[in-house]
Every structure is written in C-alpha cells, then in structure tokens.
Design a protein around this motif. Structure first.
Motif, short mmCIF file in Angstrom:
data_model
loop_
_atom_site.label_atom_id
_atom_site.label_comp_id
_atom_site.label_asym_id
_atom_site.label_seq_id
_atom_site.Cartn_x
_atom_site.Cartn_y
_atom_site.Cartn_z
N LYS A 185 -9.70 17.80 -4.11
CA LYS A 185 -8.28 17.71 -4.51
C LYS A 185 -7.71 16.30 -4.36
CE LYS A 185 -8.30 22.07 -5.35
NZ LYS A 185 -8.72 22.45 -6.67
N THR A 186 -8.57 15.33 -4.14
CA THR A 186 -8.12 13.95 -3.95
C THR A 186 -7.40 13.45 -5.19
OG1 THR A 186 -9.95 13.49 -2.45
CG2 THR A 186 -8.84 11.58 -3.44
N ILE A 187 -6.24 12.84 -4.98
CA ILE A 187 -5.51 12.21 -6.08
C ILE A 187 -5.86 10.72 -6.05
CG2 ILE A 187 -3.25 11.66 -7.05
CD1 ILE A 187 -2.22 14.26 -5.73
N HIS A 188 -6.23 10.19 -7.21
CA HIS A 188 -6.61 8.79 -7.34
C HIS A 188 -5.47 8.02 -8.00
CE1 HIS A 188 -10.94 9.43 -6.42
NE2 HIS A 188 -10.60 10.66 -6.74
N PHE A 189 -4.98 7.02 -7.31
CA PHE A 189 -3.95 6.12 -7.83
C PHE A 189 -4.69 4.85 -8.26
CE2 PHE A 189 -1.98 9.05 -4.92
CZ PHE A 189 -0.84 9.44 -5.61
N ASN A 244 0.16 -2.66 1.37
CA ASN A 244 1.34 -1.97 1.91
C ASN A 244 2.23 -1.45 0.79
OD1 ASN A 244 0.74 -2.08 4.62
ND2 ASN A 244 1.64 -4.11 4.87
N LYS A 245 2.35 -2.23 -0.26
CA LYS A 245 3.16 -1.81 -1.42
C LYS A 245 2.56 -0.55 -2.04
CE LYS A 245 4.88 -3.53 -5.84
NZ LYS A 245 4.95 -4.70 -6.73
N TYR A 246 1.23 -0.54 -2.23
CA TYR A 246 0.57 0.64 -2.80
C TYR A 246 0.76 1.86 -1.91
CZ TYR A 246 -1.85 -2.11 -6.38
OH TYR A 246 -2.16 -2.91 -7.43
N LYS A 247 0.62 1.66 -0.59
CA LYS A 247 0.80 2.77 0.34
C LYS A 247 2.20 3.38 0.16
CE LYS A 247 -2.22 0.99 3.96
NZ LYS A 247 -2.25 0.45 5.32
N VAL A 277 -6.47 4.78 -3.37
CA VAL A 277 -6.13 3.78 -4.38
C VAL A 277 -7.42 3.13 -4.84
CG1 VAL A 277 -4.87 1.64 -4.86
CG2 VAL A 277 -3.86 3.37 -3.35
N ASP A 278 -7.62 3.11 -6.16
CA ASP A 278 -8.80 2.53 -6.78
C ASP A 278 -8.37 1.41 -7.73
OD1 ASP A 278 -10.20 4.73 -5.63
OD2 ASP A 278 -9.89 5.93 -7.42
N ILE A 279 -9.33 0.56 -8.09
CA ILE A 279 -9.08 -0.47 -9.10
C ILE A 279 -10.12 -0.30 -10.19
CG2 ILE A 279 -9.18 -2.94 -9.65
CD1 ILE A 279 -8.22 -3.57 -6.89
N PHE A 325 -15.51 -0.11 -11.69
CA PHE A 325 -14.69 0.81 -10.94
C PHE A 325 -14.89 0.55 -9.44
CE2 PHE A 325 -13.96 5.61 -9.98
CZ PHE A 325 -12.60 5.40 -9.80
N PHE A 326 -13.81 0.21 -8.74
CA PHE A 326 -13.82 -0.06 -7.32
C PHE A 326 -13.00 1.04 -6.64
CE2 PHE A 326 -14.33 -3.99 -9.58
CZ PHE A 326 -15.34 -4.64 -8.91
N GLU A 327 -13.67 1.88 -5.86
CA GLU A 327 -12.98 3.02 -5.27
C GLU A 327 -12.45 2.73 -3.87
OE1 GLU A 327 -14.54 7.05 -6.21
OE2 GLU A 327 -16.36 5.93 -6.70
N ASN A 328 -11.32 3.35 -3.59
CA ASN A 328 -10.72 3.38 -2.26
C ASN A 328 -10.56 1.99 -1.65
OD1 ASN A 328 -9.50 4.88 -0.28
ND2 ASN A 328 -11.38 5.36 0.79
N ILE A 329 -9.80 1.15 -2.31
CA ILE A 329 -9.67 -0.25 -1.92
C ILE A 329 -8.56 -0.52 -0.90
CG2 ILE A 329 -10.74 -1.19 -3.99
CD1 ILE A 329 -7.03 -1.38 -3.68
#
Length: 125
Positions: free
Chosen positions: A50-54, A79-82, A102-104, A118-122
């Motif tokens: 159920k993970t949401i990817h931003f 911090n802004k993304y959080k 948060v991914d890029i 794809f860079f996951e969980n940055i």
C-alpha cells in the motif's frame, strides 16, 4: 522545445514508465503554495503493498550520464518533500504513518529514445 514543454514531456514519459512497471497513477502536479509533487502513484495488483510513491521528475535535454538527481535533493529539499507528503496525507485523510516514499525519475530527452532512470526512496526518515 522550451523548459516547460521539456518538463511536461518528461512527466508524461515518467508516467508511462511507472505504468509499465505496474504502478497506478493516482495524481499529477499536486500544488500547494510552497511546492509541488509531480506524480503520486502506487503499485497495482491484489498483492501489491500500500506504499504511496511521491515522484519528483527531473528532465534534461541531452545526456544524463553526469546527472546525479540525488544531488538535487539536499537537506532543505528533503524537508520540503516531507512537509508536502504530510500535507497530502492529511488532505486525503490518511494517517501520517501511512507507508510512503519519495522517488526521483531522471529523464534524458534527445534525438534517440529517451533514457529513464528510477531512484527509489531518496528522502530519509
């Protein structure tokens, strides 16, 4: 192609990439007064977590061999993304401890086939 068109093309390519990898796009260009989340997605399927990817999309015209997107996400930006994620969760009536990351996606657009990385969980913590 101007900067805005390049960015839009990159976001479209990123969405196509995510869909091919089994994600469902649940939002795009979520804007509030201090920032924007480019893509919001989650894995499809009955057994998917159920993970949401931003997802932040970084698009360049040309080669991305020497482009390190994680260098563009310093402590301030993390911090802004959080905070953006917290606000999105709150507005969507989800608990603050809901599984998310948060991914890029870095995209190079040139005359050939675009290159996608794809860079996951940055973002930490």
């Amino acid at each position: 192609m101007n900067t805005k068109e390049t960015g839009q093309r990159g976001e479209d390519l990123a969405c196509e990439y995510l869909v091919k990898k089994g994600y469902k796009i649940i939002g795009r260009n979520y804007r509030i007064n201090f920032g924007e989340i480019d893509i919001i997605a989650k894995k499809r399927g009955f057994f998917a977590d159920k993970t949401i990817h931003f997802v932040e999309v970084k698009t360049l015209s040309g080669d991305i061999r020497n482009f390190y997107p994680e260098e563009h996400v310093d402590y301030r930006k993390q911090n802004k993304y959080k905070r953006l994620v917290e606000i999105w969760l709150e507005k969507n009536k989800l608990p603050q401890d809901h599984s998310c990351q948060v991914d890029i996606i870095a995209i190079s657009i040139n005359d050939e086939v675009p290159k996608v990385e794809f860079f996951e969980n940055i973002v930490e913590g």
